[in-house]
Design an enzyme around this catalytic site. Structure first.
Site, PDB file in Angstrom:
ATOM      1  N   ARG A  32      18.898 -10.369 -18.918  1.00 46.94           N
ATOM      2  CA  ARG A  32      18.207 -10.768 -19.952  1.00 46.94           C
ATOM      3  C   ARG A  32      17.338  -9.925 -20.895  1.00 46.94           C
ATOM      4  O   ARG A  32      16.993  -8.665 -20.551  1.00 46.94           O
ATOM      5  CB  ARG A  32      17.072 -11.634 -19.350  1.00 46.94           C
ATOM      6  N   THR A  33      17.177  -9.913 -22.256  1.00 49.01           N
ATOM      7  CA  THR A  33      16.368  -9.230 -23.064  1.00 49.01           C
ATOM      8  C   THR A  33      15.289 -10.174 -23.543  1.00 49.01           C
ATOM      9  O   THR A  33      15.565 -11.499 -23.743  1.00 49.01           O
ATOM     10  CB  THR A  33      17.103  -8.715 -24.322  1.00 49.01           C
ATOM     11  N   SER A  34      14.142  -9.761 -24.046  1.00 51.66           N
ATOM     12  CA  SER A  34      12.967 -10.580 -24.379  1.00 51.66           C
ATOM     13  C   SER A  34      13.392 -11.100 -25.903  1.00 51.66           C
ATOM     14  O   SER A  34      12.873 -12.430 -26.049  1.00 51.66           O
ATOM     15  CB  SER A  34      11.652  -9.803 -24.595  1.00 51.66           C
ATOM     16  N   THR A  35      14.223 -10.701 -26.704  1.00 52.93           N
ATOM     17  CA  THR A  35      14.304 -11.152 -27.911  1.00 52.93           C
ATOM     18  C   THR A  35      15.671 -11.204 -28.446  1.00 52.93           C
ATOM     19  O   THR A  35      16.372 -10.332 -27.926  1.00 52.93           O
ATOM     20  CB  THR A  35      13.262 -10.416 -29.035  1.00 52.93           C
TER      21      THR A  35
ATOM     22  N   GLN B 170      17.045  -7.518 -29.295  1.00 51.64           N
ATOM     23  CA  GLN B 170      17.241  -6.339 -28.380  1.00 51.64           C
ATOM     24  C   GLN B 170      18.588  -6.736 -27.996  1.00 51.64           C
ATOM     25  O   GLN B 170      19.159  -7.974 -27.822  1.00 51.64           O
ATOM     26  CB  GLN B 170      16.408  -6.677 -27.359  1.00 51.64           C
TER      27      GLN B 170
END
Length: 213
Positions: free
Chosen positions: A8-11, A14
């Protein structure tokens, strides 16, 4: 038994590539074949677990005896209590979680015959997981604190409007344009249209300038 990978990345700004490459390299080096030959991904905040791919993994793919592979604990979640709750849920359902940043989680403790050694490693795992989840939450809380402080500082300098958005322009720049209204060369609505300002924003600037006069 299935090996299922998640990252997972936050946005969306990324990149997922580094985490995916790290998981694929680990699996290749360890002779592990991933389920569907892929890494499931989300690009969404880690504050909660309402994410499409993660929810699908939990509800439709992961079963008792399976292994979930992640690169770091904060790729699973950033909230300490919620992340620990998820890990306990996996454990209760006999789903093993391998965290690449925590080497002791890469050992299959169920195969160990030495009971004392297994208990010691389980204790170490639990302590490390507790520590890393605490660090992940502390980091996000520090970031949020800095953001709040930054906003307050901008408000104090008059660089943030009442709606929480950055100013369209500085007061000095607006004052230069507004002199044309003060001198009678332009009407307020004409300047509003020229500067592409809403009426509330225009009069907020106007009032601040006149207070300073």
């Amino acid at each position: 038994m299935k090996y299922v990978a998640y990252h997972r990345t936050s946005t969306k700004d990324q990149h997922l590539d580094r985490g995916i490459a790290e998981i694929n390299k680990f699996c290749s080096d360890s002779g592990i074949s991933l389920y569907k030959d892929k890494v499931y991904t989300d690009q969404q905040t880690g504050k909660n677990f309402n994410r499409p791919r993660y929810s699908m993994l939990k509800d439709e793919i992961l079963e008792s005896g399976d292994v979930l592979i992640i690169t770091e604990l904060d790729r699973l979640g950033r909230n300490k209590e919620a992340t620990l709750k998820e890990l306990r849920l996996f454990n209760d359902n006999h789903i093993r979680v391998m965290v690449l940043e925590l080497p002791t989680t890469l050992l299959d403790l169920s195969t160990m015959e030495n009971t004392m050694a297994r208990m010691m490693l389980e204790t170490i795992n639990n302590m490390m997981i507790e520590l890393y989840t605490s660090m992940a939450q502390a980091e996000i809380e520090k970031k949020e604190k800095r953001q709040r402080e930054g906003i307050e500082a901008k408000k104090a300098r008059g660089e943030w409007d009442d709606y929480g958005r950055p100013r369209v322009m500085s007061l000095e720049e607006f004052a230069t344009h507004y002199r044309l209204v003060q001198q009678g060369e332009k009407r307020p609505f004409e300047l509003m249209r020229e500067l592409e300002m809403s009426k509330p924003t225009f009069y907020r600037y106007k009032n601040q300038i006149e207070k300073g006069c």
